[in-house]
Design a protein around this motif. Structure first.
Motif, short mmCIF file in Angstrom:
data_model
loop_
_atom_site.label_atom_id
_atom_site.label_comp_id
_atom_site.label_asym_id
_atom_site.label_seq_id
_atom_site.Cartn_x
_atom_site.Cartn_y
_atom_site.Cartn_z
N LYS A 294 13.69 -7.41 -3.77
CA LYS A 294 15.04 -7.02 -3.38
C LYS A 294 15.68 -6.14 -4.45
O LYS A 294 16.89 -5.95 -4.45
N GLU A 295 14.86 -5.63 -5.36
CA GLU A 295 15.38 -4.80 -6.44
C GLU A 295 15.93 -3.49 -5.88
O GLU A 295 15.47 -2.98 -4.87
N ALA A 296 16.90 -2.96 -6.61
CA ALA A 296 17.49 -1.69 -6.21
C ALA A 296 16.55 -0.53 -6.58
O ALA A 296 15.88 -0.57 -7.61
N THR A 297 16.50 0.46 -5.73
CA THR A 297 15.77 1.70 -5.99
C THR A 297 16.69 2.87 -5.71
O THR A 297 17.34 2.92 -4.66
N VAL A 298 16.77 3.79 -6.65
CA VAL A 298 17.63 4.96 -6.49
C VAL A 298 16.76 6.19 -6.31
O VAL A 298 15.81 6.41 -7.08
N CYS A 299 17.06 6.98 -5.31
CA CYS A 299 16.33 8.23 -5.04
C CYS A 299 17.31 9.40 -5.12
O CYS A 299 18.44 9.31 -4.63
N LYS A 300 16.87 10.47 -5.73
CA LYS A 300 17.68 11.69 -5.80
C LYS A 300 16.81 12.90 -5.50
O LYS A 300 15.61 12.91 -5.78
N THR A 301 17.45 13.93 -4.95
CA THR A 301 16.77 15.18 -4.62
C THR A 301 17.49 16.32 -5.33
O THR A 301 18.72 16.32 -5.43
N LYS A 302 16.73 17.27 -5.83
CA LYS A 302 17.33 18.43 -6.52
C LYS A 302 16.58 19.69 -6.15
O LYS A 302 15.33 19.69 -6.10
N ALA A 303 17.32 20.75 -5.89
CA ALA A 303 16.72 22.05 -5.57
C ALA A 303 16.87 22.97 -6.77
O ALA A 303 17.94 23.05 -7.39
N VAL A 304 15.78 23.66 -7.12
CA VAL A 304 15.77 24.57 -8.26
C VAL A 304 15.46 25.97 -7.75
O VAL A 304 14.39 26.20 -7.18
N TYR A 305 16.38 26.88 -7.96
CA TYR A 305 16.20 28.23 -7.42
C TYR A 305 15.43 29.12 -8.40
O TYR A 305 15.21 28.78 -9.54
#
Length: 305
Positions: A294-305
């Motif tokens: 039940k641990e928390a998981t953080v996801c992030k997305t980033k775009a690099v031009y």
């Protein structure tokens, strides 16, 4: 006579106090858990953002067309990030950056005076000389030497030079990612002491033409996921640097490396018309009070031009 509580009344009061205390303890525990869970999520948010920022800062100064996905199980198996066959089996993200720090410091201008007498192609030695006005190559040499811990300088044939052209680049042969092929689009810089501030000497350049714009290159980068044990559900993410694939037998394992993150559950990348999109997920690994699973998981997305 003084009035006192009856036994029944005392029992009722004790029961009520006990019930209120139980609720109070449960509320306190929930508040405590929520605090730790919120702190764990905030920490993961910050950690994920920092890792993506570290990668994207280096990707932002990449040589366009040099980004590849490499198969971690087979070093020689790689494809351009723009290739339609790019898939999850290519877990390593690798690219070449131009020498941004020495450029920002005024070490090289990126321009060649094509009409100057010092600009000449030497086909016999696969090289030539380039007059580069508004450069301070001694400063560039110092910066690059410091950045690479002395492994690359303008006089030891480790620094690369790549012309900015409209010619199509081939990930297989242009950059040296495949150790069996020369880096067809990259020359090496070889300057004799004392170093001139505005005249570059290059060797090992196989193309027939020189152009008026160029990059100096002192390192490639590779973001490599490493699973500690086969049974692990997460992995470490490492940044490899200070290696030069345009030099024969230099691969990312022969450079330096730094740990970016632990307990990573997902690292994906894709190329959308020249924009690199990164996705990173990190789990809290026991920093919250939730049970495993039940641990928390953080996801992030980033775009690099």
């Amino acid at each position: 006579m003084k009035k006192a509580f009856t036994l029944f009344e005392l029992i009722v009061v004790i029961v009520i106090v006990g019930i209120l205390s139980l609720f109070g303890i449960n509320i306190a525990i929930e508040i405590y858990k929520n605090y730790f869970n919120a702190r764990a999520i905030n920490g993961l948010e910050t950690k994920t953002e920092i890792v993506l920022e570290q990668i994207s800062k280096r990707l932002a100064v990449r040589v366009k067309g040099s980004t590849i996905g490499r198969n971690a199980e087979k070093y020689s198996n790689f494809v351009s990030s723009q290739d339609s066959t790019l898939s999850n089996k290519y877990k390593i993200l690798e690219w070449i950056s131009y020498s941004y720090e020495s450029f920002q410091d005024g070490g090289w201008s990126g321009f060649v005076d094509m009409d100057h007498t010092n600009t000449a192609r030497n086909t016999g030695k696969n090289g030539g000389t380039l007059q580069t006005p508004a450069s301070n190559l001694n400063s560039a040499n110092t910066d690059i030497s410091n950045l690479t811990n002395g492994k690359a300088t303008l006089s030891n044939e480790q620094v690369g030079l790549m012309f900015k052209t409209r010619e199509g680049l081939n990930a297989e042969t242009s950059f040296g990612f495949n150790e069996t092929n020369q880096a067809d689009s990259i020359a090496t810089v070889k300057m004799d002491a004392p170093i001139s501030d505005d005249t570059l000497k290059i060797e090992n350049y196989t193309k027939s033409e020189i152009y008026e714009q160029y990059y100096l290159l002192h390192t490639a980068y590779a973001v490599v996921p490493v699973r500690q044990n086969a049974s692990d559900t997460d992995f470490q993410l490492w940044l490899h640097y200070n290696y030069r694939p345009w030099i024969k037998d230099q691969r990312y394992t022969k450079g330096y490396k730094a740990l970016l993150a632990e307990h990573v559950t997902r690292f994906n990348f894709t190329d959308m018309g020249g924009t690199i999109v990164l996705k990173l997920c990190i789990r809290d690994a026991g920093s919250s009070l939730e049970k495993e699973g039940k641990e928390a998981t953080v996801c992030k997305t980033k775009a690099v031009y």
